[in-house]
Structure formats: C-alpha cells, structure tokens
Design a protein around this motif. Structure first.
Motif, PDB file in Angstrom:
ATOM      1  N   SER A  73       0.827  -1.208   0.000  1.00 17.92           N
ATOM      2  CA  SER A  73       0.000   0.000   0.000  1.00 17.92           C
ATOM      3  C   SER A  73       0.867   1.267   0.000  1.00 17.92           C
ATOM      4  CB  SER A  73      -0.935   0.019   1.206  1.00 17.92           C
ATOM      5  OG  SER A  73      -0.197   0.026   2.420  1.00 17.92           O
ATOM      6  N   SER A  74       2.131   1.149   0.375  1.00 19.51           N
ATOM      7  CA  SER A  74       3.033   2.299   0.338  1.00 19.51           C
ATOM      8  C   SER A  74       3.417   2.675  -1.094  1.00 19.51           C
ATOM      9  CB  SER A  74       4.298   2.018   1.148  1.00 19.51           C
ATOM     10  OG  SER A  74       5.004   0.905   0.628  1.00 19.51           O
ATOM     11  N   ARG A 197       2.048  -4.703 -11.220  1.00 17.16           N
ATOM     12  CA  ARG A 197       2.486  -5.901 -10.486  1.00 17.16           C
ATOM     13  C   ARG A 197       3.988  -6.143 -10.625  1.00 17.16           C
ATOM     14  NH1 ARG A 197      -1.669  -9.390  -8.961  1.00 17.16           N
ATOM     15  NH2 ARG A 197      -0.193 -11.115  -8.944  1.00 17.16           N
ATOM     16  N   TYR A 198       4.598  -5.573 -11.672  1.00 17.21           N
ATOM     17  CA  TYR A 198       6.027  -5.810 -11.890  1.00 17.21           C
ATOM     18  C   TYR A 198       6.908  -4.972 -10.961  1.00 17.21           C
ATOM     19  CZ  TYR A 198       4.497  -8.076 -16.235  1.00 17.21           C
ATOM     20  OH  TYR A 198       3.889  -8.879 -17.150  1.00 17.21           O
ATOM     21  N   GLY A 199       6.378  -3.903 -10.398  1.00 20.38           N
ATOM     22  CA  GLY A 199       7.158  -3.066  -9.501  1.00 20.38           C
ATOM     23  C   GLY A 199       8.363  -2.423 -10.151  1.00 20.38           C
ATOM     24  N   VAL A 204       4.956   4.416 -13.781  1.00 25.04           N
ATOM     25  CA  VAL A 204       3.835   4.935 -13.000  1.00 25.04           C
ATOM     26  C   VAL A 204       2.566   4.395 -13.644  1.00 25.04           C
ATOM     27  CG1 VAL A 204       2.558   7.005 -12.331  1.00 25.04           C
ATOM     28  CG2 VAL A 204       5.068   7.029 -12.371  1.00 25.04           C
ATOM     29  N   THR A 205       1.690   3.786 -12.842  1.00 21.48           N
ATOM     30  CA  THR A 205       0.451   3.201 -13.358  1.00 21.48           C
ATOM     31  C   THR A 205      -0.748   3.935 -12.783  1.00 21.48           C
ATOM     32  OG1 THR A 205       1.560   1.043 -13.395  1.00 21.48           O
ATOM     33  CG2 THR A 205      -0.822   1.057 -13.684  1.00 21.48           C
ATOM     34  N   LEU A 206      -1.706   4.255 -13.646  1.00 21.12           N
ATOM     35  CA  LEU A 206      -2.938   4.924 -13.223  1.00 21.12           C
ATOM     36  C   LEU A 206      -4.101   3.952 -13.287  1.00 21.12           C
ATOM     37  CD1 LEU A 206      -2.570   8.317 -15.129  1.00 21.12           C
ATOM     38  CD2 LEU A 206      -1.944   7.810 -12.757  1.00 21.12           C
ATOM     39  N   LEU A 223      -2.927   6.004  -8.150  1.00 21.80           N
ATOM     40  CA  LEU A 223      -1.619   5.996  -8.804  1.00 21.80           C
ATOM     41  C   LEU A 223      -0.753   4.979  -8.090  1.00 21.80           C
ATOM     42  CD1 LEU A 223       0.557   8.934  -9.979  1.00 21.80           C
ATOM     43  CD2 LEU A 223       1.530   7.324  -8.329  1.00 21.80           C
ATOM     44  N   MET A 224      -0.042   4.161  -8.876  1.00 20.50           N
ATOM     45  CA  MET A 224       0.851   3.143  -8.317  1.00 20.50           C
ATOM     46  C   MET A 224       2.254   3.329  -8.897  1.00 20.50           C
ATOM     47  SD  MET A 224      -1.891   0.020  -8.604  1.00 20.50           S
ATOM     48  CE  MET A 224      -2.583   0.753 -10.084  1.00 20.50           C
ATOM     49  N   ALA A 225       3.238   3.300  -8.042  1.00 25.89           N
ATOM     50  CA  ALA A 225       4.612   3.545  -8.467  1.00 25.89           C
ATOM     51  C   ALA A 225       5.561   3.108  -7.362  1.00 25.89           C
ATOM     52  CB  ALA A 225       4.808   5.033  -8.779  1.00 25.89           C
ATOM     53  N   PRO A 226       6.867   3.038  -7.650  1.00 23.75           N
ATOM     54  CA  PRO A 226       7.858   2.763  -6.591  1.00 23.75           C
ATOM     55  C   PRO A 226       7.793   3.837  -5.518  1.00 23.75           C
ATOM     56  CG  PRO A 226       8.861   2.592  -8.764  1.00 23.75           C
ATOM     57  CD  PRO A 226       7.506   3.181  -8.967  1.00 23.75           C
ATOM     58  N   GLU A 227       8.201   3.506  -4.315  1.00 24.79           N
ATOM     59  CA  GLU A 227       8.060   4.422  -3.188  1.00 24.79           C
ATOM     60  C   GLU A 227       8.799   5.744  -3.393  1.00 24.79           C
ATOM     61  OE1 GLU A 227       8.660   2.675   0.645  1.00 24.79           O
ATOM     62  OE2 GLU A 227       7.595   0.833   0.119  1.00 24.79           O
ATOM     63  N   ALA A 228       9.910   5.713  -4.112  1.00 22.26           N
ATOM     64  CA  ALA A 228      10.649   6.958  -4.359  1.00 22.26           C
ATOM     65  C   ALA A 228       9.810   7.915  -5.201  1.00 22.26           C
ATOM     66  CB  ALA A 228      11.975   6.661  -5.051  1.00 22.26           C
TER      67      ALA A 228
END
Length: 358
Positions: A73-74, A197-199, A204-206, A223-228
């Motif tokens: 979730s982060s 899912r690939y991380g 950046v995925t919307l 929005l999904m993306a690496p934590e940075a």
C-alpha cells in the motif's frame, strides 16, 4: 482542457430544451451494465458519513487495492480521479520533454503545457489499425524523459500486452513511463494483467474506478509507483482529496469478493459480444468503417461526403450524443467514437446511422 471531452449532456439538453435524462449519452466511456448491484443502496446507508471528515489519506481503500494487485500500500496514492494525478505528473516527475503515444486522451498534453513541459506526439496510423510495437516506442523515446501510454488507448481501443510494456520500460531505465490503465478492466483481469504488479522503478500506473464501476461523479482514482516516485507525488496530493462517499464506494467494491468478480466477468463478456455484433452491423453499412478495439467504445471513420461534425449535429437533434474525434491530435480524416450501451440503445443508434450516414 475543461471543454472538449465527451459527456456534455447538460449543454445539449439546454440547447434542445429537454432534461439531461432525455439525452442518450454515447460519448462517455462508462460501463453499460451500470454500477455493481448493491452499491447505490450501500451509499445511501453511508450518507451520514458526510458530516465528518473522511480518512485523510484514504488509507483503508489503498490497503484493499494493494491486496488486489499484490503490492504494498506504500506504493499507492488515492486521489480525486486520475485527472488529479495526470496534472501532477509534470511537477512530480520534473518532466521537461514528454512523448505521448497518440492519438489519445488530451489531458496528457494539457498537463504538460500547464507546467511548461514540452510535449510531442508519436502517432499511430489508421493503416496499422492504430497499433505500434512497444520497441518502436522505446526507440522513438530518445531525448525524452517521460512517455505517456494509455492502455487500452482512448479513443482507438488498442491494447499492448503487459509483458511487452515491461520489456519496453526495462530497455529504457532512463525514461519514466506513465501507463494509464483506466480501461483495462474491460479487456482483461486488470489486477492480474497490470504492469503495476512488476514493480518497475521507472513505471507509474494509473487506475480509474470511474469507468468500469460507473461512478464518475464520485471522482476517485489511484496511482501506483515505486516508493521513491510516490514520495515525489505526495508533495502535490491534498489531504482529504477522496471524499467520504467515494471512499465508501471503493470500500464496497474492493470488499465485494465473488460478487464483484462476477460483475467484471459479466461486463467483459457483454462488451465482447455486443461490440462484435455492433461492429458486424457497421461493416454491413456504407459510408462508415469501424476499427477493431479491445474496449466497449468503437472508433469509426466516415467516408464519402459524411463528416464527423455533420453526424454529431444530426444525432444531437435526435437527442443522442456521440464523440466527434476530429479534435484528437493525430486523427486525420472524419472519425467518430461510439460508447456502447444496452442492446436496445445500440440498435437505436444503428438505425439512426442508417438514416444519417450515406
């Protein structure tokens, strides 16, 4: 760009002297099967929550979505629709030069222009059914720091396999790829087939809840993306940006289990069957050429003396709203887009097309 999208039923209703409910809107890309069963009743039972502030970061629904994608979730932000994130992209990613795979949704370019980022288009062609190999996108991205790809694309409906996007992104680690998956649930299992899912460090995925669950008025997206990258976007996300009713709706949907899975399966089955039937009927008509799509909206080229503006106006007089696509950058020729509804409504549109397309 506030004006220029589909779905302006209010203006057409005013022009015709009718109520908005009298307009058949086939311009907006929303699930023809409507919201999932029980959602409206659930929202009615949650009306009292509007007297209190919602969860400030929508943490609960982020956790529910993370479980669906199998990610942390982060790595997720919740916002007031994906539009909020699209307009934050040039600031959060410090975009200087963006490459937009088009013709596509106008807000990617508008967001870049709003914050002074240069934006160029890499245009697909109707001769190639509006498709382009991901490796060609990667090669064309030299000199750019950000690439926008809507998948499936609006308005063309073309779909790129997630594995191909993964390979493309891995081949260009120096570039950030923004993948808008707003329409993916109509084509496949969006949770299982998402590039999120690939991380990947540069993706950046919307995700939009508006389209497939037909709740555009609630304005909620992710929005999904690496934590940075999440940390950079967090600088531009406002507190309480997802209202209480929107959080209640998403909580209901993401906790719905088998009932929601069945709803999505029925949606995909209906979309495929009705789209194939509708396109077959169009193929039997003169003056209009449909292009294949992985979604429930169909883009068509008008031929002969038919024009997009003329057909739009003729159908508007019939209280039917369609999308004139001539304002999409990269659309060459007279193109319109139809968003399918129930069979009866689609058949009415087919009848009107036979009447007005020569």
């Amino acid at each position: 760009m506030i004006i220029g999208h589909g779905g302006n039923i209010y203006k057409l209703a005013k022009d015709l002297g009718v109520t908005p409910s009298d307009i058949t809107d086939m311009s907006s890309n929303l699930n023809p099967l409507g919201p999932p069963e029980g959602l409206m009743e659930h929202l009615a039972s949650k009306l009292s929550t509007i007297v209190s502030l919602p969860e400030v970061d929508a943490g609960h629904i982020k956790e529910l979505l993370a479980a669906k994608y199998g990610i942390s979730s982060s790595s997720i932000l919740a916002g007031n629709g994906t539009t909020e994130f699209i307009y934050a992209i040039p600031r959060a990613l410090d975009t200087k030069r963006a490459l937009i795979v088009g013709p596509t949704y106008a807000d990617y370019r508008d967001a870049c222009e709003m914050y002074g980022a240069d934006a160029d288009f890499l245009l697909t062609r109707k001769e190639d059914a509006f498709s382009m190999a991901p490796q060609d996108i990667a090669e064309a991205a030299d000199g750019y720091d950000t690439v926008f790809l809507c998948n499936p694309n609006n308005p063309t409906g073309t779909l790129v396999a997630p594995e191909a996007i993964k390979t493309m992104a891995e081949s260009r680690p120096d570039i950030r790829f923004v993948i808008d998956e707003s329409y993916l649930p109509f084509a496949c299992d969006a949770y299982g087939q998402s590039v999120a899912r690939y991380g990947l460090d540069n993706v950046v995925t919307l995700n939009s809840m508006s389209k497939v669950f037909r709740i555009p008025g609630l304005r909620v997206g992710f929005l999904m993306a690496p934590e940075a990258i999440i940390a950079e976007f967090s600088k531009y996300v406002l507190p309480w940006c997802v209202n209480a009713m929107a959080q209640a709706a998403v909580g209901f949907i993401l906790s719905g289990g088998k009932a929601i899975d069945t709803f999505l399966e029925k949606t995909r089955a209906y979309v495929k069957g009705e789209k194939d039937r509708f396109v077959a009927a169009l193929n039997a008509m003169d003056g209009i050429i449909p292009y294949g799509a992985e979604t429930y909206f169909v883009i068509c080229e008008l031929t002969g003396e038919n024009t997009a503006a003329g057909l739009w106006a003729a159908l508007a007089e019939e209280a039917v709203l369609i999308r004139d696509c001539t304002n999409f950058i990269g659309i060459e020729g007279e193109f319109v887009r139809f968003s399918l509804k129930d069979k009866e409504t689609n058949d009415r549109l087919l009848g009107l097309l036979k009447k007005h397309v020569k």
